[in-house]
Design an enzyme around this catalytic site. Structure first.
Site, PDB file in Angstrom:
ATOM      1  N   CYS A 236       0.880  -1.178   0.000  1.00 19.91           N
ATOM      2  CA  CYS A 236       0.000   0.000   0.000  1.00 19.91           C
ATOM      3  C   CYS A 236       0.914   1.224   0.000  1.00 19.91           C
ATOM      4  O   CYS A 236       1.058   1.901   1.024  1.00 19.91           O
ATOM      5  CB  CYS A 236      -0.919  -0.004   1.217  1.00 19.91           C
ATOM      6  SG  CYS A 236      -1.760  -1.586   1.511  1.00 19.91           S
ATOM      7  N   GLY A 240       4.173   7.383  -0.803  1.00 17.89           N
ATOM      8  CA  GLY A 240       5.533   7.059  -1.232  1.00 17.89           C
ATOM      9  C   GLY A 240       6.637   7.283  -0.230  1.00 17.89           C
ATOM     10  O   GLY A 240       7.791   6.983  -0.513  1.00 17.89           O
ATOM     11  N   GLY A 241       6.324   7.805   0.939  1.00 17.83           N
ATOM     12  CA  GLY A 241       7.356   8.110   1.924  1.00 17.83           C
ATOM     13  C   GLY A 241       8.127   6.892   2.396  1.00 17.83           C
ATOM     14  O   GLY A 241       9.351   6.927   2.522  1.00 17.83           O
ATOM     15  N   ASP A 290      -5.099  -4.767  -6.966  1.00 17.30           N
ATOM     16  CA  ASP A 290      -5.849  -4.837  -5.716  1.00 17.30           C
ATOM     17  C   ASP A 290      -4.978  -5.585  -4.719  1.00 17.30           C
ATOM     18  O   ASP A 290      -4.659  -6.766  -4.923  1.00 17.30           O
ATOM     19  CB  ASP A 290      -7.168  -5.569  -5.942  1.00 17.30           C
ATOM     20  CG  ASP A 290      -8.069  -5.563  -4.703  1.00 17.30           C
ATOM     21  OD1 ASP A 290      -7.539  -5.427  -3.576  1.00 17.30           O
ATOM     22  OD2 ASP A 290      -9.288  -5.686  -4.862  1.00 17.30           O
ATOM     23  N   ASP A 308       1.600  -1.016   4.920  1.00 15.88           N
ATOM     24  CA  ASP A 308       1.220   0.218   5.611  1.00 15.88           C
ATOM     25  C   ASP A 308      -0.238   0.463   5.256  1.00 15.88           C
ATOM     26  O   ASP A 308      -0.555   1.202   4.334  1.00 15.88           O
ATOM     27  CB  ASP A 308       2.123   1.369   5.169  1.00 15.88           C
ATOM     28  CG  ASP A 308       1.902   2.625   5.988  1.00 15.88           C
ATOM     29  OD1 ASP A 308       1.729   2.508   7.215  1.00 15.88           O
ATOM     30  OD2 ASP A 308       1.889   3.719   5.404  1.00 15.88           O
ATOM     31  N   CYS A 362      -1.382   4.250  11.117  1.00 12.92           N
ATOM     32  CA  CYS A 362      -1.169   5.507  11.833  1.00 12.92           C
ATOM     33  C   CYS A 362      -2.402   5.856  12.673  1.00 12.92           C
ATOM     34  O   CYS A 362      -2.831   7.002  12.751  1.00 12.92           O
ATOM     35  CB  CYS A 362      -0.814   6.642  10.881  1.00 12.92           C
ATOM     36  SG  CYS A 362      -1.907   6.799   9.464  1.00 12.92           S
TER      37      CYS A 362
END
Length: 454
Positions: A236, A240-241, A290, A308, A362
């Site tokens: 996921c 892009g971090g 997917d 993530d 998060c």
């Protein structure tokens, strides 16, 4: 010149690599993108000498219904800790941000500015990464070109110049022998106060020198332990971090960044373009599958997989909901665990025996964190949880506040700092949770690591 998008993962990469070596096919280029998701944008400083932006005094309105929901849920899950967490979440000007340097650019001047402003490195530094010979040659040329471009356009980095009157003591803090954060190639700088480094604008063909982020988001990447030559999947990947951070840790043989959502996919490609050189185009590709079915299509291919997962981001949800959107978001919050379980199962299918998967969110919600991992472990006997407490939580306890799960805790037999209280070893294996606290406003960030038995 922009990167083209690879819409297929590892098997196609193998076929393409063979054709490349025969000279019959020129490899497509990677995609690229900038990630501003982790840090709000700021106006440019009025004076060139203003290198660091201080607290943003603009008030943001929280959503009372979401806050009420958090009060009900987290006062139960976090106990007395919720009061201080709540005060941080409601005070965005107090939030801290890290500065992750880009090893693919020249960052000497950036380091001097950061250190002169009181920033320090989050992790002890390993030796510089060794790049493959061909890649190193190409990259040197690209870095030189980038350096010359910046020299021609000094205004682009004028806010990074040091004041002539400001001394710049370049001195790194040393860790205590025998205990401290794990060493890493990641060059992340943090400040004890909520000072914010200015963001760099996206410039086609020119790499950015640093990435602004919540420093807690690096912990899943550290737990992933990527090594040179490995095949890695970021299931996921948008915005892009973490993919960028992975490429700062090692030079994998192959990194597949997957993101099915079209809007987020575009942001991902822009991030990669802004931070990774074109010479990595044969190693980093972007897929739009997917994620729930990825493991069925690519079973046992990858050495490491990062999930993530989409989650009810506590920070953004508290400030971005209004009107009927609140009820919709709360309904979505109840459906997310099912999606997260499916993604984690898919990741376990995609990883090889002996490899491992890191799951992260998060949010502080136990339903999206500990409960998801527990549900997958019941259905996947080949998965074995690994305890991240001693590897990550204890060494980094001076920077981050970790909260254990509150499931019938038993007296802890190990010597832990008093703020950790009593912890069940079973719950510790399910994962660790970073919660924001005053002066340590990093997080929320949950992470868990599962190894696939051989």
């Amino acid at each position: 010149m922009t990167w083209s998008i690879q819409m297929y993962p590892f098997q196609a990469y193998l076929r393409r690599t063979l054709r490349d070596r025969s000279g019959k096919l020129t490899p497509r280029r990677l995609c690229s993108s900038v990630d501003h998701d982790a840090v709000p944008k700021h106006k440019k400083p009025k004076q060139a000498s203003q290198q660091v932006l201080r607290r943003n005094n603009k008030q943001r309105s929280s959503c009372q219904l979401i806050l009420d929901h958090f009060d009900h849920q987290y006062s139960d899950e976090l106990g007395d800790l919720w009061t201080s967490v709540r005060s941080v979440l409601l005070d965005p000007p107090s939030w801290q941000y890290g500065v992750l340097l880009n090893r693919f650019t020249v960052v000497t001047d950036i380091k001097r500015v950061l250190l002169s402003k009181g920033f320090s490195t989050l992790l002890p530094q390993k030796e510089a990464l060794t790049l493959p010979g061909v890649l190193r040659t190409v990259l040197t040329a690209e870095c030189q070109t980038s350096k010359e471009s910046r020299a021609k356009c000094p205004s682009a980095n004028s806010h990074l110049r040091l004041d002539d009157s400001s001394p710049a003591p370049i001195q790194q803090a040393q860790s205590e022998p025998g205990f401290g954060p794990p060493s890493s190639p990641l060059q992340c700088y943090i400040h004890r106060h909520p000072l914010r480094f200015p963001s760099q604008a996206h410039r086609p063909g020119q790499l950015k020198q640093y990435y602004l982020l919540n420093a807690a988001s690096l912990l899943p990447v550290l737990a992933l332990q990527v090594r040179d030559g490995e095949k890695v999947l970021d299931l996921c990947a948008a915005p892009g971090g973490k993919a960028f951070a992975i490429m700062q840790c090692a030079t994998p043989a192959f990194l597949c960044c997957n993101e099915p959502d079209r809007h987020r996919h575009d942001r991902l490609t822009k991030t990669l373009e802004s931070f990774l050189p074109r010479s990595l185009s044969s190693r980093v590709v972007v897929s739009a599958q997917d994620g729930r079915s990825f493991g069925q299509r690519e079973p046992g291919i990858y050495d490491k997989v990062l999930v993530d997962a989409p989650c009810s981001n506590d920070r953004s949800w508290l400030f971005s909901s209004a009107g009927q959107q609140v009820e919709q978001r709360l309904r979505e919050r109840g459906r997310l665990p099912q999606l997260q379980v499916q993604l984690l199962r898919s990741a376990l299918s995609a990883v090889r025996p002996g490899g491992f998967v890191v799951y992260s969110t998060c949010t502080m919600s136990s339903a999206e964190n500990f409960a998801v991992v527990e549900a997958v472990l019941k259905d996947c006997p080949e998965a074995e949880p690994e305890d991240l407490w001693e590897e990550i939580a204890l060494p980094l306890s001076s920077y981050f506040t970790f909260s254990p799960a509150r499931r019938e805790p038993v007296p802890n037999t190990q010597s832990l700092p008093p703020q950790f209280g009593r912890v069940s070893s079973y719950d510790r294996k399910l994962g660790i949770l970073v919660v924001p606290q005053p002066c340590q406003t990093w997080g929320p960030m949950f992470l868990s690591r599962l190894r696939k038995r051989k």
